[in-house]
Every structure is written in structure tokens, then in C-alpha cells.
Scaffold this motif. Sequence first.
Motif, PDB file in Angstrom:
ATOM      1  N   ASN A 183      30.108  17.047  41.565  1.00 23.91           N
ATOM      2  CA  ASN A 183      31.255  16.774  40.404  1.00 23.91           C
ATOM      3  C   ASN A 183      31.372  15.232  40.582  1.00 23.91           C
ATOM      4  O   ASN A 183      31.443  14.581  39.481  1.00 23.91           O
ATOM      5  CB  ASN A 183      32.257  17.377  40.899  1.00 23.91           C
ATOM      6  N   THR A 184      31.330  14.533  41.789  1.00 23.32           N
ATOM      7  CA  THR A 184      31.410  12.898  41.783  1.00 23.32           C
ATOM      8  C   THR A 184      30.294  12.459  41.091  1.00 23.32           C
ATOM      9  O   THR A 184      30.634  11.190  40.305  1.00 23.32           O
ATOM     10  CB  THR A 184      31.646  12.494  43.337  1.00 23.32           C
ATOM     11  N   LEU A 185      29.195  12.703  41.353  1.00 21.70           N
ATOM     12  CA  LEU A 185      27.858  12.048  40.670  1.00 21.70           C
ATOM     13  C   LEU A 185      28.010  12.310  39.272  1.00 21.70           C
ATOM     14  O   LEU A 185      27.516  11.111  38.327  1.00 21.70           O
ATOM     15  CB  LEU A 185      26.609  12.664  41.392  1.00 21.70           C
ATOM     16  N   VAL A 186      28.203  13.370  38.879  1.00 20.72           N
ATOM     17  CA  VAL A 186      28.470  13.468  37.051  1.00 20.72           C
ATOM     18  C   VAL A 186      29.467  12.785  36.645  1.00 20.72           C
ATOM     19  O   VAL A 186      29.153  12.223  35.488  1.00 20.72           O
ATOM     20  CB  VAL A 186      28.642  15.294  36.877  1.00 20.72           C
ATOM     21  N   ALA A 187      30.582  12.667  37.295  1.00 15.81           N
ATOM     22  CA  ALA A 187      31.590  12.011  36.767  1.00 15.81           C
ATOM     23  C   ALA A 187      31.085  10.359  36.803  1.00 15.81           C
ATOM     24  O   ALA A 187      31.471   9.737  35.586  1.00 15.81           O
ATOM     25  CB  ALA A 187      33.027  11.970  37.737  1.00 15.81           C
ATOM     26  N   TYR A 188      30.631   9.813  37.601  1.00 18.04           N
ATOM     27  CA  TYR A 188      30.308   8.737  37.672  1.00 18.04           C
ATOM     28  C   TYR A 188      29.182   8.320  36.704  1.00 18.04           C
ATOM     29  O   TYR A 188      29.014   7.332  35.705  1.00 18.04           O
ATOM     30  CB  TYR A 188      29.754   7.908  39.005  1.00 18.04           C
ATOM     31  N   THR A 189      28.185   9.205  36.505  1.00 18.36           N
ATOM     32  CA  THR A 189      27.175   9.122  35.305  1.00 18.36           C
ATOM     33  C   THR A 189      27.731   9.297  34.004  1.00 18.36           C
ATOM     34  O   THR A 189      27.196   8.139  33.185  1.00 18.36           O
ATOM     35  CB  THR A 189      26.357  10.250  35.630  1.00 18.36           C
ATOM     36  N   TYR A 190      28.848   9.934  33.680  1.00 14.46           N
ATOM     37  CA  TYR A 190      29.404   9.944  32.807  1.00 14.46           C
ATOM     38  C   TYR A 190      30.166   8.545  32.228  1.00 14.46           C
ATOM     39  O   TYR A 190      30.135   8.137  31.080  1.00 14.46           O
ATOM     40  CB  TYR A 190      30.683  10.998  32.486  1.00 14.46           C
ATOM     41  N   LEU A 191      30.979   8.142  33.313  1.00 14.36           N
ATOM     42  CA  LEU A 191      31.863   6.814  32.832  1.00 14.36           C
ATOM     43  C   LEU A 191      31.213   5.440  33.344  1.00 14.36           C
ATOM     44  O   LEU A 191      31.596   4.357  32.539  1.00 14.36           O
ATOM     45  CB  LEU A 191      33.159   7.073  33.630  1.00 14.36           C
ATOM     46  N   VAL A 192      30.297   5.504  34.017  1.00 15.89           N
ATOM     47  CA  VAL A 192      29.522   4.012  34.391  1.00 15.89           C
ATOM     48  C   VAL A 192      28.295   3.827  33.675  1.00 15.89           C
ATOM     49  O   VAL A 192      27.915   2.907  33.522  1.00 15.89           O
ATOM     50  CB  VAL A 192      29.404   4.041  35.930  1.00 15.89           C
ATOM     51  N   ILE A 193      27.472   4.852  33.599  1.00 14.52           N
ATOM     52  CA  ILE A 193      26.067   4.762  33.247  1.00 14.52           C
ATOM     53  C   ILE A 193      26.005   4.285  31.491  1.00 14.52           C
ATOM     54  O   ILE A 193      25.284   3.368  31.483  1.00 14.52           O
ATOM     55  CB  ILE A 193      25.112   5.972  33.610  1.00 14.52           C
ATOM     56  N   PRO A 194      26.705   4.959  30.654  1.00 15.43           N
ATOM     57  CA  PRO A 194      26.412   4.709  29.560  1.00 15.43           C
ATOM     58  C   PRO A 194      26.929   3.419  28.988  1.00 15.43           C
ATOM     59  O   PRO A 194      26.120   2.625  28.268  1.00 15.43           O
ATOM     60  CB  PRO A 194      27.384   5.883  28.686  1.00 15.43           C
ATOM     61  N   PRO A 195      28.089   2.769  29.724  1.00 15.04           N
ATOM     62  CA  PRO A 195      28.421   1.521  29.181  1.00 15.04           C
ATOM     63  C   PRO A 195      27.335   0.347  29.601  1.00 15.04           C
ATOM     64  O   PRO A 195      27.039  -0.546  29.003  1.00 15.04           O
ATOM     65  CB  PRO A 195      29.726   1.118  29.939  1.00 15.04           C
ATOM     66  N   ALA A 196      26.580   0.674  30.828  1.00 12.73           N
ATOM     67  CA  ALA A 196      25.363  -0.344  31.213  1.00 12.73           C
ATOM     68  C   ALA A 196      24.123   0.008  30.500  1.00 12.73           C
ATOM     69  O   ALA A 196      23.406  -1.025  30.115  1.00 12.73           O
ATOM     70  CB  ALA A 196      25.328   0.037  32.709  1.00 12.73           C
ATOM     71  N   LEU A 197      23.873   1.233  30.148  1.00  8.67           N
ATOM     72  CA  LEU A 197      22.542   1.333  29.667  1.00  8.67           C
ATOM     73  C   LEU A 197      22.445   1.378  28.031  1.00  8.67           C
ATOM     74  O   LEU A 197      21.570   0.744  27.656  1.00  8.67           O
ATOM     75  CB  LEU A 197      22.244   2.870  29.798  1.00  8.67           C
ATOM     76  N   ASN A 198      23.774   1.426  27.336  1.00 12.92           N
ATOM     77  CA  ASN A 198      23.522   1.377  25.962  1.00 12.92           C
ATOM     78  C   ASN A 198      23.044  -0.145  25.324  1.00 12.92           C
ATOM     79  O   ASN A 198      22.155  -0.110  24.607  1.00 12.92           O
ATOM     80  CB  ASN A 198      25.051   1.747  25.197  1.00 12.92           C
TER      81      ASN A 198
END
Length: 312
Positions: free
Chosen positions: A273-288
Motif C-alpha cells: 500500500n505504501t509503495l503504491v502510494a509513493y509511486t503515485y504521488l512522487v514518481i510522476p512529478p519527477a519522471l514527466n
Amino acid sequence: EFNGSFHQPSAFLMLGIPGLEALHPWISIPFCALYLTALLGNCTILFIIKKTQSLHEPMYYFLCMLALTDLGLALCTLPTTLGLFWFNRRRIGFDECLAQMYFIHILSFIESSVLLAMAFDRFIAISRPLRHPSILTKATVTKIGLAIVLRGMVSLLPLPFLLKRLTYCGKMELSHSFCFHPDIMNLACADIKVNVFYGMIILLSTVGMDFIFIVLSYILIIKTVVSLATREECLKALNTCVSHICAVLVFFIPMIGLSMIHRFGKNVPPLVNTLVAYTYLVIPPALNPVIYSIKSSHIREALLRALCRKSG
């Protein structure tokens, strides 16, 4: 601690990564790198587009909206996440939590709508290339942007009030280092049917519909591309969509996963649950910004020119 009138806690306690609390200072290193990439990358995208006249086109105006949204998402979660990892600051006030939740959800809905607008832009550019500038004028793009922001703000406005009316009891521990509507809602010891129903309706009628229309846009794009005369033209047209497709997948896959876990995944391990949440909110702003800088030759060339001017 309860307020006698509304039976509300004075604060919630946030959690980091379950079972790895002792490693939080080390875990903060990749998070710092991701936040730094998000802040610098999106600011760079905005600066490059503003300073480069040739990039003043609908596609890049929508990219500016995406960069601004990603900046907002990063800034929403950065203080509480790094505060928890660095200083073990787990406490967040009730009203602060509702405010953070509201802005996180608004920015998520805005990002979903911007991705839909970008899909529409790609469809018009490929299917009606000659009419593209006249259909998506600067005024039209501005109106679309305002409509996106208003839709997010108005549709989510009842959420904090629906949560404030509930009675809370038991352990006031959130599942993440930020506030998320289903997470707060599940801490209540009152009837939450209204919250569940409203949250589901809003999610399906906004993000759900955005995703469906994005898929439909790409079905129409593929039909148009297949009808092109040569293979080279076909590949060239599809190549303009690669960055957008990556951004859509990076955003929607973890968002759908997190929504499903919160609503139906009671037996899912907390770490997942935690890893999916961080993937959702932290990864896209950095990757885009990385995706668009790599795939867009126009942005890459403008960035190189800016760097050369500074070094010169």
C-alpha cells in the motif's frame, strides 16, 4: 484528544514505510533525489518554454500546465514526507491534514484532465494538422485550463466538510506520510456510506471519464495514423505521442492501483500500500520532465541552447 462538540481528533499520526522505520534517514536519500528532480525538472520545463518563442504552441502550453501541476503535487507532499523521514515528525493537525488532502486530490484531478487535454491536442494535430492552430488558439487553451482547475476545485469542495462531520475514535494513524481521503475516512467510527458513495462517484465521473476519453483519443489517432500513405509518416506521427503515452501510464497505473487497494484491498500488506502510494504521488512529478526532455527534440535543443549561452 477529542473536541467535545464534533468528536474530532486534534491531530493524526502519519506513518512512513512499515517495518523500515530505522532506515528512514537512508530511505530519505532517494526521496530527496526524486523531489529535487521534480522541482528542478519542472521549473526548467517552464523556463525553457517561456523563453523559447518557437515552443509557444498548444502542445507546450499544456505541458506547462502539467509541469505546474507536478510542481504543486511535489510541494504538497514534500514537507510531511521529508519531515517524517528526517525528524520523525509524525503529527499533523486535523485541519492541516484536510487542507493537504484537498490540494493533493485537486492536483491529481487536474493532472488527469491535463493529460486528457494533451491527448485531444495530439488527435487534432495528427488528424487535422492544417486546422490545428485555428482550433486550439491561445484563448481556447486558456479557457480549457481554467475549466480544468474549476472542475477540480468544485467537484472536490465537499470532501473536507464530509470528513469534518464524522466522529473519529481509536488509533488516529494514517497509512502514509500524507493525507488521503480514503485513509482519513476509514479512521472514522461513524457511518461513512455518504463519503464512500461521493468519493466513488467523483472519481468515476472525473478521472475515470478522463481515462476513457484518453483511450478513445488514441483509438482515433491509431485509425488516422494507419490511413497515412507511408510507413515513415506513420512512425513520425506516433513518435509525437510517445512522451504523452508514458506520462499517462506513469500517472494512471499507480492511481488506479492505490484507489483499488484503499477500497477493496483490506488484506494487502501495508508495505505494498505504501509503495503504491509513493509511486503515485512522487514518481510522476519527477519522471514527466525527464520523459519530455528526452523524447522532445524541441525541448532538448532549447535546453542545450540555454546551457550553451550560460557557459559562453
